[in-house]
Design a protein around this motif. Structure first.
Motif, PDB file in Angstrom:
ATOM      1  N   LEU A  65       0.252  -2.884 -11.296  1.00 18.04           N
ATOM      2  CA  LEU A  65       1.202  -2.354 -12.266  1.00 18.04           C
ATOM      3  C   LEU A  65       1.075  -3.186 -13.546  1.00 18.04           C
ATOM      4  O   LEU A  65       0.735  -4.375 -13.487  1.00 18.04           O
ATOM      5  CB  LEU A  65       2.628  -2.457 -11.720  1.00 18.04           C
ATOM      6  CG  LEU A  65       2.934  -1.693 -10.431  1.00 18.04           C
ATOM      7  CD1 LEU A  65       4.293  -2.086  -9.896  1.00 18.04           C
ATOM      8  CD2 LEU A  65       2.852  -0.197 -10.690  1.00 18.04           C
ATOM      9  N   PRO A  66       1.360  -2.611 -14.703  1.00 18.19           N
ATOM     10  CA  PRO A  66       1.196  -3.367 -15.959  1.00 18.19           C
ATOM     11  C   PRO A  66       1.973  -4.686 -15.992  1.00 18.19           C
ATOM     12  O   PRO A  66       1.462  -5.687 -16.497  1.00 18.19           O
ATOM     13  CB  PRO A  66       1.718  -2.400 -17.029  1.00 18.19           C
ATOM     14  CG  PRO A  66       1.573  -1.048 -16.437  1.00 18.19           C
ATOM     15  CD  PRO A  66       1.750  -1.216 -14.955  1.00 18.19           C
ATOM     16  N   PHE A 127       3.595  -8.501  -4.789  1.00 21.19           N
ATOM     17  CA  PHE A 127       3.017  -7.205  -5.159  1.00 21.19           C
ATOM     18  C   PHE A 127       2.421  -6.505  -3.940  1.00 21.19           C
ATOM     19  O   PHE A 127       2.658  -5.324  -3.712  1.00 21.19           O
ATOM     20  CB  PHE A 127       1.943  -7.382  -6.235  1.00 21.19           C
ATOM     21  CG  PHE A 127       1.153  -6.135  -6.476  1.00 21.19           C
ATOM     22  CD1 PHE A 127       1.694  -5.076  -7.186  1.00 21.19           C
ATOM     23  CD2 PHE A 127      -0.128  -6.013  -5.971  1.00 21.19           C
ATOM     24  CE1 PHE A 127       0.969  -3.907  -7.390  1.00 21.19           C
ATOM     25  CE2 PHE A 127      -0.863  -4.857  -6.166  1.00 21.19           C
ATOM     26  CZ  PHE A 127      -0.313  -3.801  -6.886  1.00 21.19           C
ATOM     27  N   VAL A 128       1.661  -7.238  -3.138  1.00 18.84           N
ATOM     28  CA  VAL A 128       1.021  -6.645  -1.958  1.00 18.84           C
ATOM     29  C   VAL A 128       2.084  -6.187  -0.953  1.00 18.84           C
ATOM     30  O   VAL A 128       1.971  -5.095  -0.355  1.00 18.84           O
ATOM     31  CB  VAL A 128       0.028  -7.630  -1.310  1.00 18.84           C
ATOM     32  CG1 VAL A 128      -0.417  -7.156   0.061  1.00 18.84           C
ATOM     33  CG2 VAL A 128      -1.160  -7.852  -2.236  1.00 18.84           C
ATOM     34  N   LEU A 129       3.115  -6.991  -0.746  1.00 16.33           N
ATOM     35  CA  LEU A 129       4.156  -6.620   0.213  1.00 16.33           C
ATOM     36  C   LEU A 129       4.970  -5.414  -0.258  1.00 16.33           C
ATOM     37  O   LEU A 129       5.398  -4.592   0.573  1.00 16.33           O
ATOM     38  CB  LEU A 129       5.094  -7.805   0.456  1.00 16.33           C
ATOM     39  CG  LEU A 129       4.495  -8.975   1.241  1.00 16.33           C
ATOM     40  CD1 LEU A 129       5.475 -10.125   1.300  1.00 16.33           C
ATOM     41  CD2 LEU A 129       4.086  -8.525   2.637  1.00 16.33           C
ATOM     42  N   LEU A 130       5.192  -5.288  -1.537  1.00 16.65           N
ATOM     43  CA  LEU A 130       6.014  -4.195  -2.051  1.00 16.65           C
ATOM     44  C   LEU A 130       5.198  -2.938  -2.396  1.00 16.65           C
ATOM     45  O   LEU A 130       5.785  -1.903  -2.693  1.00 16.65           O
ATOM     46  CB  LEU A 130       6.777  -4.651  -3.296  1.00 16.65           C
ATOM     47  CG  LEU A 130       7.800  -5.769  -3.072  1.00 16.65           C
ATOM     48  CD1 LEU A 130       8.459  -6.154  -4.383  1.00 16.65           C
ATOM     49  CD2 LEU A 130       8.827  -5.359  -2.036  1.00 16.65           C
ATOM     50  N   ARG A 131       3.895  -3.075  -2.359  1.00 16.61           N
ATOM     51  CA  ARG A 131       3.021  -1.945  -2.733  1.00 16.61           C
ATOM     52  C   ARG A 131       3.133  -0.835  -1.698  1.00 16.61           C
ATOM     53  O   ARG A 131       3.087  -1.072  -0.496  1.00 16.61           O
ATOM     54  CB  ARG A 131       1.592  -2.447  -2.823  1.00 16.61           C
ATOM     55  CG  ARG A 131       0.637  -1.412  -3.321  1.00 16.61           C
ATOM     56  CD  ARG A 131      -0.706  -2.029  -3.514  1.00 16.61           C
ATOM     57  NE  ARG A 131      -1.645  -0.974  -3.888  1.00 16.61           N
ATOM     58  CZ  ARG A 131      -2.928  -1.151  -4.008  1.00 16.61           C
ATOM     59  NH1 ARG A 131      -3.435  -2.344  -3.780  1.00 16.61           N
ATOM     60  NH2 ARG A 131      -3.707  -0.176  -4.348  1.00 16.61           N
TER      61      ARG A 131
END
Length: 133
Positions: A65-66, A127-131
């Motif tokens: 995400l940006p 980020f990886v966990l929430l992706r």
């Protein structure tokens, strides 16, 4: 025709370095060269962090995400700035300590690098966990 050295230039350079290094006695050249190699290693680390920050910003627009991309890129670039700038002061302080036969200063660069690396890692883990997907 042989080149002749300007004795005034050498004297000025000696005065400059003596003032910058705070006097003292010249340490063993092996220690000075080891200090210089350490400085160059920190500079290489700074360049790698800079390349990483640029790479994240340039090549991961379809992955992150940006907000995440900018956070990681800016964190890496800020660490590059701090490590690159701090490496000079580290070199200077170690050189001064060696010239005055005093204890070597504690490195400030290592905690900056480790905490900055941890910040980037935490950002990526979140980020990886929430992706989704």
């Amino acid at each position: 025709m042989a080149l002749q050295k300007d004795p005034d230039a050498d004297e000025g350079r000696v005065r400059f370095f003596s003032r910058a290094l705070g006097g003292g006695t010249e340490p063993d050249p092996r220690f000075t060269l080891a200090n210089e190699r350490t400085f160059l290693a920190w500079i290489r680390t700074s360049l790698a962090l800079m390349a990483g920050g640029i790479g994240v910003e340039a090549f991961t627009s379809d992955v992150f995400l940006p907000e995440i991309r900018k956070t990681v890129a800016v964190s890496l670039l800020l660490m590059a700035l701090l490590v690159g700038g701090g490496s000079f002061f580290r070199w200077l302080n170690v050189e001064r300590a060696m010239r005055h036969v005093s204890p070597l200063p504690l490195p400030l660069i290592a905690p900056i690098l480790s905490s900055g690396g941890a910040l980037v890692a935490v950002t990526l883990v979140v980020f990886v966990l929430l992706r989704t997907g």
